[in-house]
Write a protein that holds these residues in place. Structure first.
Motif, PDB file in Angstrom:
ATOM      1  N   VAL A  28       0.844  -1.197   0.000  1.00 39.59           N
ATOM      2  CA  VAL A  28       0.000   0.000   0.000  1.00 39.59           C
ATOM      3  C   VAL A  28       0.880   1.246   0.000  1.00 39.59           C
ATOM      4  N   GLY A  29       0.519   2.208  -0.848  1.00 38.26           N
ATOM      5  CA  GLY A  29       1.178   3.507  -0.855  1.00 38.26           C
ATOM      6  C   GLY A  29       0.277   4.562  -0.254  1.00 38.26           C
ATOM      7  N   VAL A  30       0.874   5.505   0.462  1.00 36.15           N
ATOM      8  CA  VAL A  30       0.137   6.613   1.071  1.00 36.15           C
ATOM      9  C   VAL A  30       0.759   7.911   0.597  1.00 36.15           C
ATOM     10  N   TYR A  37       9.111   1.382  -9.176  1.00 35.63           N
ATOM     11  CA  TYR A  37       7.994   0.827  -8.401  1.00 35.63           C
ATOM     12  C   TYR A  37       6.772   0.534  -9.272  1.00 35.63           C
ATOM     13  N   TYR A  38       6.917   0.608 -10.587  1.00 37.49           N
ATOM     14  CA  TYR A  38       5.784   0.357 -11.476  1.00 37.49           C
ATOM     15  C   TYR A  38       5.166  -1.019 -11.220  1.00 37.49           C
ATOM     16  N   SER A  39       3.832  -1.056 -11.235  1.00 34.62           N
ATOM     17  CA  SER A  39       3.047  -2.303 -11.159  1.00 34.62           C
ATOM     18  C   SER A  39       3.214  -3.052  -9.842  1.00 34.62           C
ATOM     19  N   GLN A  40       3.506  -2.343  -8.751  1.00 37.43           N
ATOM     20  CA  GLN A  40       3.776  -3.032  -7.490  1.00 37.43           C
ATOM     21  C   GLN A  40       2.668  -2.911  -6.444  1.00 37.43           C
ATOM     22  N   PHE A  41       1.872  -1.865  -6.497  1.00 35.84           N
ATOM     23  CA  PHE A  41       0.981  -1.562  -5.379  1.00 35.84           C
ATOM     24  C   PHE A  41      -0.424  -2.124  -5.586  1.00 35.84           C
ATOM     25  N   ASP A  42      -0.987  -2.641  -4.499  1.00 39.75           N
ATOM     26  CA  ASP A  42      -2.374  -3.104  -4.519  1.00 39.75           C
ATOM     27  C   ASP A  42      -3.344  -1.947  -4.267  1.00 39.75           C
ATOM     28  N   LEU A  43      -2.901  -0.974  -3.475  1.00 44.75           N
ATOM     29  CA  LEU A  43      -3.725   0.195  -3.167  1.00 44.75           C
ATOM     30  C   LEU A  43      -2.814   1.390  -2.997  1.00 44.75           C
ATOM     31  N   ILE A  44      -3.215   2.522  -3.556  1.00 47.73           N
ATOM     32  CA  ILE A  44      -2.580   3.806  -3.265  1.00 47.73           C
ATOM     33  C   ILE A  44      -3.654   4.726  -2.723  1.00 47.73           C
ATOM     34  N   LEU A  45      -3.363   5.296  -1.573  1.00 50.49           N
ATOM     35  CA  LEU A  45      -4.312   6.151  -0.854  1.00 50.49           C
ATOM     36  C   LEU A  45      -3.790   7.579  -0.911  1.00 50.49           C
ATOM     37  N   SER A  46      -4.555   8.483  -1.513  1.00 46.67           N
ATOM     38  CA  SER A  46      -4.127   9.878  -1.628  1.00 46.67           C
ATOM     39  C   SER A  46      -4.847  10.737  -0.603  1.00 46.67           C
ATOM     40  N   THR A  47      -4.074  11.351   0.294  1.00 52.43           N
ATOM     41  CA  THR A  47      -4.657  12.204   1.335  1.00 52.43           C
ATOM     42  C   THR A  47      -4.442  13.689   1.053  1.00 52.43           C
ATOM     43  N   TRP A  53      -1.225  12.429 -11.570  1.00 58.93           N
ATOM     44  CA  TRP A  53      -1.932  11.228 -11.130  1.00 58.93           C
ATOM     45  C   TRP A  53      -1.643  10.023 -12.022  1.00 58.93           C
ATOM     46  N   ASN A  54      -1.444  10.239 -13.293  1.00 57.92           N
ATOM     47  CA  ASN A  54      -1.182   9.103 -14.185  1.00 57.92           C
ATOM     48  C   ASN A  54       0.115   8.385 -13.828  1.00 57.92           C
ATOM     49  N   GLU A  55       1.100   9.125 -13.325  1.00 60.65           N
ATOM     50  CA  GLU A  55       2.342   8.481 -12.892  1.00 60.65           C
ATOM     51  C   GLU A  55       2.095   7.579 -11.686  1.00 60.65           C
ATOM     52  N   TYR A  56       1.155   7.965 -10.839  1.00 59.68           N
ATOM     53  CA  TYR A  56       0.801   7.113  -9.694  1.00 59.68           C
ATOM     54  C   TYR A  56      -0.004   5.898 -10.140  1.00 59.68           C
ATOM     55  N   LEU A  57      -0.864   6.081 -11.130  1.00 55.86           N
ATOM     56  CA  LEU A  57      -1.647   4.940 -11.618  1.00 55.86           C
ATOM     57  C   LEU A  57      -0.739   3.852 -12.184  1.00 55.86           C
ATOM     58  N   LYS A  58       0.394   4.258 -12.750  1.00 54.58           N
ATOM     59  CA  LYS A  58       1.336   3.281 -13.295  1.00 54.58           C
ATOM     60  C   LYS A  58       1.979   2.422 -12.204  1.00 54.58           C
ATOM     61  N   LEU A  59       1.895   2.860 -10.973  1.00 50.83           N
ATOM     62  CA  LEU A  59       2.480   2.106  -9.862  1.00 50.83           C
ATOM     63  C   LEU A  59       1.600   0.939  -9.424  1.00 50.83           C
ATOM     64  N   LEU A  60       0.357   0.916  -9.885  1.00 43.10           N
ATOM     65  CA  LEU A  60      -0.599  -0.089  -9.412  1.00 43.10           C
ATOM     66  C   LEU A  60      -0.456  -1.401 -10.171  1.00 43.10           C
ATOM     67  N   SER A  61      -0.609  -2.470  -9.421  1.00 50.56           N
ATOM     68  CA  SER A  61      -0.614  -3.803 -10.021  1.00 50.56           C
ATOM     69  C   SER A  61      -1.971  -4.048 -10.684  1.00 50.56           C
ATOM     70  N   PRO A  62      -2.101  -5.095 -11.517  1.00 53.30           N
ATOM     71  CA  PRO A  62      -3.413  -5.396 -12.105  1.00 53.30           C
ATOM     72  C   PRO A  62      -4.503  -5.505 -11.039  1.00 53.30           C
ATOM     73  N   ALA A 114      -5.831  -0.865 -19.136  1.00 51.51           N
ATOM     74  CA  ALA A 114      -4.781  -1.865 -19.367  1.00 51.51           C
ATOM     75  C   ALA A 114      -4.625  -2.825 -18.190  1.00 51.51           C
ATOM     76  N   ARG A 115      -4.910  -2.332 -16.961  1.00 54.28           N
ATOM     77  CA  ARG A 115      -4.723  -3.189 -15.782  1.00 54.28           C
ATOM     78  C   ARG A 115      -6.009  -3.370 -14.980  1.00 54.28           C
ATOM     79  N   SER A 116      -7.141  -2.973 -15.523  1.00 55.15           N
ATOM     80  CA  SER A 116      -8.416  -3.037 -14.785  1.00 55.15           C
ATOM     81  C   SER A 116      -8.303  -2.342 -13.430  1.00 55.15           C
ATOM     82  N   ILE A 117      -7.709  -1.172 -13.450  1.00 54.48           N
ATOM     83  CA  ILE A 117      -7.492  -0.416 -12.216  1.00 54.48           C
ATOM     84  C   ILE A 117      -8.792   0.254 -11.771  1.00 54.48           C
TER      85      ILE A 117
END
Length: 339
Positions: free
Chosen positions: A172-174, A228-238, A245-254, A277-280
């Motif tokens: 998880v990223g915060v 860190y591309y494609s590594q995170f299950d959840l990113i939480l933006s506070t 934001w698109n650079e953060y979306l690239k960090l998410l796993s499928p 592409a990743r069903s994000i």
């Protein structure tokens, strides 16, 4: 003197300093509970309402929606509470209890929801009132000084973990390690997750690692994020500011999720092809129901999760607000009632 007189601090006009303000709250209604305030957190949402950033403020504004105190009076229709009981009150003061959302247990979607600080007198006061359903009993083991921020900031970051069924195996990223983000790290540490903190201030790195973060990255260092591309299950933006934001979306796993809890005032520019592409999932939420609040407080008590706070007397509320605006708060301000 009438029991219905409340002493408070209020903003009389947008962006003004708070001043002492006394008013007659009227007779306690059957569904209401009156709380003698002991402590109240100071949240960025209070600033937004004082400044009318969201164009919903109603003046005079009495801020304060992370209230800890003891019940002083109970309306005839209130259930399951008693005089002298220590309780908390968060963002919501009242819901209608008869719409479809309320009947389904999803009171945060009530169309008649009354926020504690919008058209309602909040907790920067000696007393505050709310509908009994939103007055949350506190376990006596919880520290009353630090418990208040859990009722808004805490539940705001707790709810997405439940919504996305986060487990200990997840990464998880915060984004943004202030009042909300630092509580998220403490919760995720207890959850057992691998945590990456994204902060604009790397001077906080030692603090964040000590809280439980495994990695700390500069929030706008998009080059460093590539590893860190494609590594995170959840990113939480506070955060409440725009980022790439698109650079953060690239960090998410499928099938990963990007979840907003910070109210960014500018529209987010999102590339749909990254989602496709990743069903994000791209999601967001604000606070939580009474049931979620009770779950959070039980979890916080079990794992001794305490927000890191700085305490000011409530009579120094304007100094506390200036300190919050300075960006130097570590990491949440709590006001102690001293009327």
């Amino acid at each position: 003197m009438s029991n219905n007189i409340i002493h408070a601090y209020a903003a009389l006009q947008p962006a003004q300093e708070l001043v002492p303000y006394t008013f007659d709250a009227g007779e306690l209604l059957p569904h209401e509970v009156e709380i003698q305030v002991e402590y109240c957190g100071l949240c960025h949402s209070d600033l937004s309402i004082i400044q009318n950033d969201w164009q919903v403020s109603q003046y005079p504004v009495i801020p304060g929606h992370e209230v800890i105190g003891r019940i002083s009076r109970i309306g005839a229709g209130a259930q399951g509470l008693h005089i002298g009981q220590r309780v908390g009150l968060g963002w919501t003061a009242e819901t209608c209890e008869h719409c479809a959302s309320c009947l389904q247990g999803e009171r945060i979607f009530c169309s008649d929801l009354v926020p504690t600080i919008v058209g309602h007198a909040g907790g920067f006061a000696d007393k505050v009132r709310a509908s009994w359903q939103w007055v949350i009993p506190l376990l006596e083991q919880l520290d009353p000084i630090t418990a208040g921020p859990l009722l808004c900031g805490g539940v705001t970051v707790f709810h997405p973990l439940m919504q996305h069924k986060i487990q200990a195996v997840h990464k998880v990223g915060v984004i943004g390690i202030g009042g909300l983000g630092h509580i998220a790290i403490k919760l995720l540490k207890a959850w057992g997750c691998e945590i990456t903190a994204f902060s604009s201030n790397l001077a906080k790195k030692h603090d964040l690692l000590k809280m439980g973060a495994h990695n700390v990255l500069q929030s706008d260092d998009y080059q460093a994020m590539k590893s860190y591309y494609s590594q995170f299950d959840l990113i939480l933006s506070t955060v409440n500011v725009g980022l790439q934001w698109n650079e953060y979306l690239k960090l998410l796993s499928p099938r990963g999720a990007f979840h907003f809890v910070g109210a960014v005032l500018t529209p987010a520019q999102i590339d749909p092809s990254i989602l496709m592409a990743r069903s994000i999932q791209l999601t967001g939420s604000d606070t939580g129901t009474p049931a979620t609040l009770k779950q959070l407080l039980a979890f916080a008590e079990r794992f001794q999760i305490r927000p890191q706070v700085e305490v000011f007397p409530m009579s120094q509320v304007n100094q506390a607000i200036a300190h919050l605006k300075s960006g130097k708060t570590r990491y949440r301000i709590v006001l102690k009632a001293d009327f």
